[in-house]
Design a protein around this motif. Structure first.
Motif, PDB file in Angstrom:
ATOM      1  N   ASP A  31      41.452  48.308  35.493  1.00 46.81           N
ATOM      2  CA  ASP A  31      40.761  47.311  34.669  1.00 46.81           C
ATOM      3  C   ASP A  31      41.718  46.209  34.220  1.00 46.81           C
ATOM      4  O   ASP A  31      41.349  45.029  34.168  1.00 46.81           O
ATOM      5  CB  ASP A  31      40.130  47.980  33.454  1.00 46.81           C
ATOM      6  N   ILE A  32      42.927  46.593  33.873  1.00 50.82           N
ATOM      7  CA  ILE A  32      43.910  45.603  33.431  1.00 50.82           C
ATOM      8  C   ILE A  32      44.268  44.665  34.584  1.00 50.82           C
ATOM      9  O   ILE A  32      44.379  43.449  34.402  1.00 50.82           O
ATOM     10  CB  ILE A  32      45.155  46.303  32.876  1.00 50.82           C
ATOM     11  N   LEU A  33      44.454  45.233  35.772  1.00 53.84           N
ATOM     12  CA  LEU A  33      44.759  44.386  36.930  1.00 53.84           C
ATOM     13  C   LEU A  33      43.608  43.422  37.223  1.00 53.84           C
ATOM     14  O   LEU A  33      43.830  42.250  37.557  1.00 53.84           O
ATOM     15  CB  LEU A  33      45.049  45.255  38.146  1.00 53.84           C
ATOM     16  N   ALA A  34      42.366  43.913  37.072  1.00 54.27           N
ATOM     17  CA  ALA A  34      41.220  43.026  37.248  1.00 54.27           C
ATOM     18  C   ALA A  34      41.201  41.952  36.165  1.00 54.27           C
ATOM     19  O   ALA A  34      40.869  40.790  36.428  1.00 54.27           O
ATOM     20  CB  ALA A  34      39.924  43.834  37.225  1.00 54.27           C
ATOM     21  N   ALA A  94      37.426  41.588  42.002  1.00 57.18           N
ATOM     22  CA  ALA A  94      36.381  42.483  42.505  1.00 57.18           C
ATOM     23  C   ALA A  94      36.971  43.742  43.120  1.00 57.18           C
ATOM     24  O   ALA A  94      36.433  44.849  42.963  1.00 57.18           O
ATOM     25  CB  ALA A  94      35.517  41.740  43.525  1.00 57.18           C
ATOM     26  N   ASP A  95      38.102  43.606  43.815  1.00 57.39           N
ATOM     27  CA  ASP A  95      38.743  44.758  44.428  1.00 57.39           C
ATOM     28  C   ASP A  95      39.289  45.719  43.368  1.00 57.39           C
ATOM     29  O   ASP A  95      39.103  46.931  43.470  1.00 57.39           O
ATOM     30  CB  ASP A  95      39.874  44.299  45.347  1.00 57.39           C
ATOM     31  N   LEU A 133      30.307  46.721  47.225  1.00 54.08           N
ATOM     32  CA  LEU A 133      29.541  45.631  47.831  1.00 54.08           C
ATOM     33  C   LEU A 133      29.865  44.295  47.170  1.00 54.08           C
ATOM     34  O   LEU A 133      29.787  43.240  47.814  1.00 54.08           O
ATOM     35  CB  LEU A 133      28.041  45.923  47.724  1.00 54.08           C
ATOM     36  N   ALA A 134      30.234  44.346  45.889  1.00 50.21           N
ATOM     37  CA  ALA A 134      30.571  43.106  45.191  1.00 50.21           C
ATOM     38  C   ALA A 134      31.824  42.458  45.779  1.00 50.21           C
ATOM     39  O   ALA A 134      31.995  41.241  45.670  1.00 50.21           O
ATOM     40  CB  ALA A 134      30.771  43.383  43.704  1.00 50.21           C
ATOM     41  N   ASP A 142      36.424  48.679  55.447  1.00 44.61           N
ATOM     42  CA  ASP A 142      36.102  47.260  55.454  1.00 44.61           C
ATOM     43  C   ASP A 142      36.359  46.587  54.132  1.00 44.61           C
ATOM     44  O   ASP A 142      36.101  45.400  53.988  1.00 44.61           O
ATOM     45  CB  ASP A 142      34.644  47.046  55.862  1.00 44.61           C
ATOM     46  N   ALA A 143      36.841  47.318  53.128  1.00 44.60           N
ATOM     47  CA  ALA A 143      37.091  46.710  51.828  1.00 44.60           C
ATOM     48  C   ALA A 143      38.509  46.176  51.785  1.00 44.60           C
ATOM     49  O   ALA A 143      39.468  46.900  52.086  1.00 44.60           O
ATOM     50  CB  ALA A 143      36.912  47.750  50.717  1.00 44.60           C
ATOM     51  N   PRO A 144      38.715  44.892  51.429  1.00 41.42           N
ATOM     52  CA  PRO A 144      40.065  44.323  51.376  1.00 41.42           C
ATOM     53  C   PRO A 144      40.852  44.929  50.234  1.00 41.42           C
ATOM     54  O   PRO A 144      40.319  45.248  49.183  1.00 41.42           O
ATOM     55  CB  PRO A 144      39.829  42.817  51.157  1.00 41.42           C
ATOM     56  N   MET A 145      42.123  45.114  50.459  1.00 38.60           N
ATOM     57  CA  MET A 145      42.996  45.651  49.425  1.00 38.60           C
ATOM     58  C   MET A 145      43.613  44.500  48.643  1.00 38.60           C
ATOM     59  O   MET A 145      43.891  43.434  49.192  1.00 38.60           O
ATOM     60  CB  MET A 145      44.114  46.497  50.041  1.00 38.60           C
ATOM     61  N   ALA A 146      43.812  44.724  47.346  1.00 44.32           N
ATOM     62  CA  ALA A 146      44.401  43.711  46.513  1.00 44.32           C
ATOM     63  C   ALA A 146      45.865  43.512  46.863  1.00 44.32           C
ATOM     64  O   ALA A 146      46.582  44.482  47.106  1.00 44.32           O
ATOM     65  CB  ALA A 146      44.267  44.086  45.041  1.00 44.32           C
ATOM     66  N   THR A 147      46.279  42.271  46.914  1.00 48.71           N
ATOM     67  CA  THR A 147      47.654  41.949  47.243  1.00 48.71           C
ATOM     68  C   THR A 147      48.196  41.021  46.180  1.00 48.71           C
ATOM     69  O   THR A 147      47.627  39.957  45.949  1.00 48.71           O
ATOM     70  CB  THR A 147      47.765  41.262  48.616  1.00 48.71           C
ATOM     71  N   SER A 148      49.269  41.416  45.522  1.00 46.66           N
ATOM     72  CA  SER A 148      49.848  40.564  44.507  1.00 46.66           C
ATOM     73  C   SER A 148      50.551  39.410  45.166  1.00 46.66           C
ATOM     74  O   SER A 148      51.141  39.543  46.244  1.00 46.66           O
ATOM     75  CB  SER A 148      50.841  41.350  43.632  1.00 46.66           C
ATOM     76  N   LYS A 149      50.514  38.282  44.479  1.00 51.07           N
ATOM     77  CA  LYS A 149      51.102  37.069  45.023  1.00 51.07           C
ATOM     78  C   LYS A 149      52.597  37.096  44.843  1.00 51.07           C
ATOM     79  O   LYS A 149      53.093  37.535  43.842  1.00 51.07           O
ATOM     80  CB  LYS A 149      50.514  35.867  44.306  1.00 51.07           C
TER      81      LYS A 149
END
Length: 496
Positions: A131-134, A265-266, A345-346, A489-496
């Protein structure tokens, strides 16, 4: 809002103050200055940062599920007992015989140390961290929105300042044209119709000037709302070409990796999968160590409280095994699973929305660039045409209407060019926002950035917990329901 603050904002829409601001010598303000001020003081951005700091507390609260708790309870009571009897002749008048007084007091200290929660706490911690990352990605999205609003307000003011200047020049030129027409009419070179045409064009130009003044006042008010102060003499905005991609494929790739809407969303989907595990953990047993130490005293007579105590202590390991909840636990598991499906799905919904925005912004930018080139050529041609028509009119080859029409075409071309430059810059900023690259780190690299991890580290260190927290947390994951892996098929979060 204070009166002084209100007065400053009202000054943005005051036409007299507007003209004075344009005429008075003030220090030039750059887009970097506006972005810096908004980044540091904008209330929308400050609000989102406060919300994120509040969200940081969720991890701390989740970790309390593996930490000991203690409580103290104490009581003091005093009793009085009266003994009497009733006679047949005095039913309502009891005869007092004697009374007895007594007191009691006690205190108990109890504590509980969870040893195993079946995965409830570990899953709650995982969900809180996701939740914090989101929330951090949502903060990036709000930051991009605020910076885009600053850019748009800045170029709006500059556009409307240029429009006002063009309108002022237009009125001045038409006034001179009217004076010349009136002088030529007085000597009989032209007719009254030519003078009336010049008067009509001047009246229209004066109406356009009033409209330009009003529009600039509106833009100044919008600027003050987002930046926090009224605009002064604004410098030309810097180029954004060094931040823009060279191909639309590069824009799509950057958006899928860095757009905060997709990443949020991820992370939200990761949190929902952790909550599925937390719901399943409700079917697992829990183990806790409980202990208490108590003191009690009960004496008759007039002994003072807390005079002479009996002490009792106990310690136990309590195991709780859920057997039957009437279908509540299974219902909660199904509910969390469907929420996780919705969040999964989101991600695709967000991805499609972002790619659509990138495609629209990219094509909009290309269209604005082509329009800008055409408008620049149009202004050049219109300026040459106006000068030629005016010179031809002086030797009688052109009419007054021809001169007025040529002058009007030039002013319209100049206004179109100003709008095209504005729209091209806004389109570039919109593309950067869609890609997830409209950030303070790129636009204001020398300004200290807000670090969202600093508060998280601070609150986690506010109370470091017990030395055995790590062992209990590791034990809590034993036999706990695992978090289901993300779909392929769900993309993984990638930190910049």
């Amino acid at each position: 809002m204070s009166k002084s603050r209100r007065a400053k904002l009202l000054a943005a829409v005051c036409s007299v103050g507007l003209m004075a601001a344009l005429a008075s010598p003030v220090a030039a303000e750059s887009l970097l200055d506006a972005l810096t001020l908004a980044y540091q003081t904008n209330p929308t951005l400050q609000e989102q940062r406060a919300n994120l700091r509040a969200l940081d507390e969720n991890v701390v609260q989740a970790k309390t599920g593996i930490r000991p708790t203690a409580s103290l309870s104490a009581d003091v009571a005093r009793q009085q007992t009266v003994f009497g009897s009733l006679t047949q002749t005095s039913i309502f008048s009891p005869t007092k015989i004697r009374s007895q007084e007594g007191s009691s007091s006690g205190a108990t200290i109890s504590f509980t140390q969870p040893l195993y929660t079946g995965g409830r706490v570990s899953s709650a911690i995982d969900a809180a961290q996701a939740d914090i990352l989101a929330g951090r990605e949502s903060l990036r999205g709000v930051e991009a929105g605020v910076l885009f609003s600053v850019i748009q307000a800045y170029v709006d003011v500059r556009r409307d300042q240029e429009r006002l200047k063009i309108s002022q020049d237009n009125v001045a030129v038409l006034q001179r044209q009217l004076d010349e027409s009136q002088a030529r009419f007085d000597v009989g070179e032209i007719t009254r119709t030519d003078v009336a045409q010049a008067q009509a064009r001047l009246a229209a130009a004066q109406a356009g000037l009033s409209s330009a003044q009003a529009q600039l006042a509106i833009s100044r008010a919008s600027y003050a709302a987002v930046v926090g102060q009224n605009p002064t003499d604004l410098e030309a905005e810097p180029s954004l070409d060094n931040l823009l991609p060279t191909t639309i494929e590069a824009a799509f790739d950057a958006a899928e990796k860095y757009n905060p809407q997709i990443l949020a969303a991820d992370y939200t989907e990761q949190a929902s999968r952790a909550r599925v595990a937390q719901a399943k953990a409700a079917t697992r047993p829990t183990v806790a160590l409980r202990g208490s130490v108590g003191w009690s005293d009960s004496e008759s007579g007039n002994n003072p409280p807390f005079d002479d105590f009996d002490r009792a202590s106990s310690a136990s390991i309590v195991t709780t095994i859920p057997l039957f909840t009437g279908g509540l636990t299974s219902s909660q598991i199904r509910q969390q699973q469907e929420r996780s499906n919705a969040d999964r799905l989101a991600i695709e919904v967000a991805r499609r929305e972002v790619l659509k925005n990138v495609a629209q912004a990219w094509n909009g930018l290309q269209g604005q660039r082509a329009l800008l080139i055409s408008n620049e050529e149009q202004v050049k041609a219109a300026r040459i045409a106006f000068e030629g028509v005016r010179q031809e009119a002086q030797v009688g080859l052109r009419t007054t209407l021809d001169v007025l029409n040529a002058e009007q075409e030039l002013r319209n071309a100049e206004l179109s060019l100003v709008s095209a430059r504005h729209d091209e810059y806004v389109a570039a900023a919109l593309l950067l926002q869609a890609m997830g690259s409209l950030e303070a780190r790129y636009l204001t690299p020398d300004v200290p950035r807000y670090d969202p991890t600093r508060n998280a580290k601070r609150v986690n260190k506010a109370w470091g917990g017990t030395p055995w927290d790590g062992l209990i947390l590791a034990a809590d994951r034993i036999l706990a329901p695992g978090i289901a892996p993300a779909p392929a098929d769900a993309p993984m979060a990638t930190s910049k």
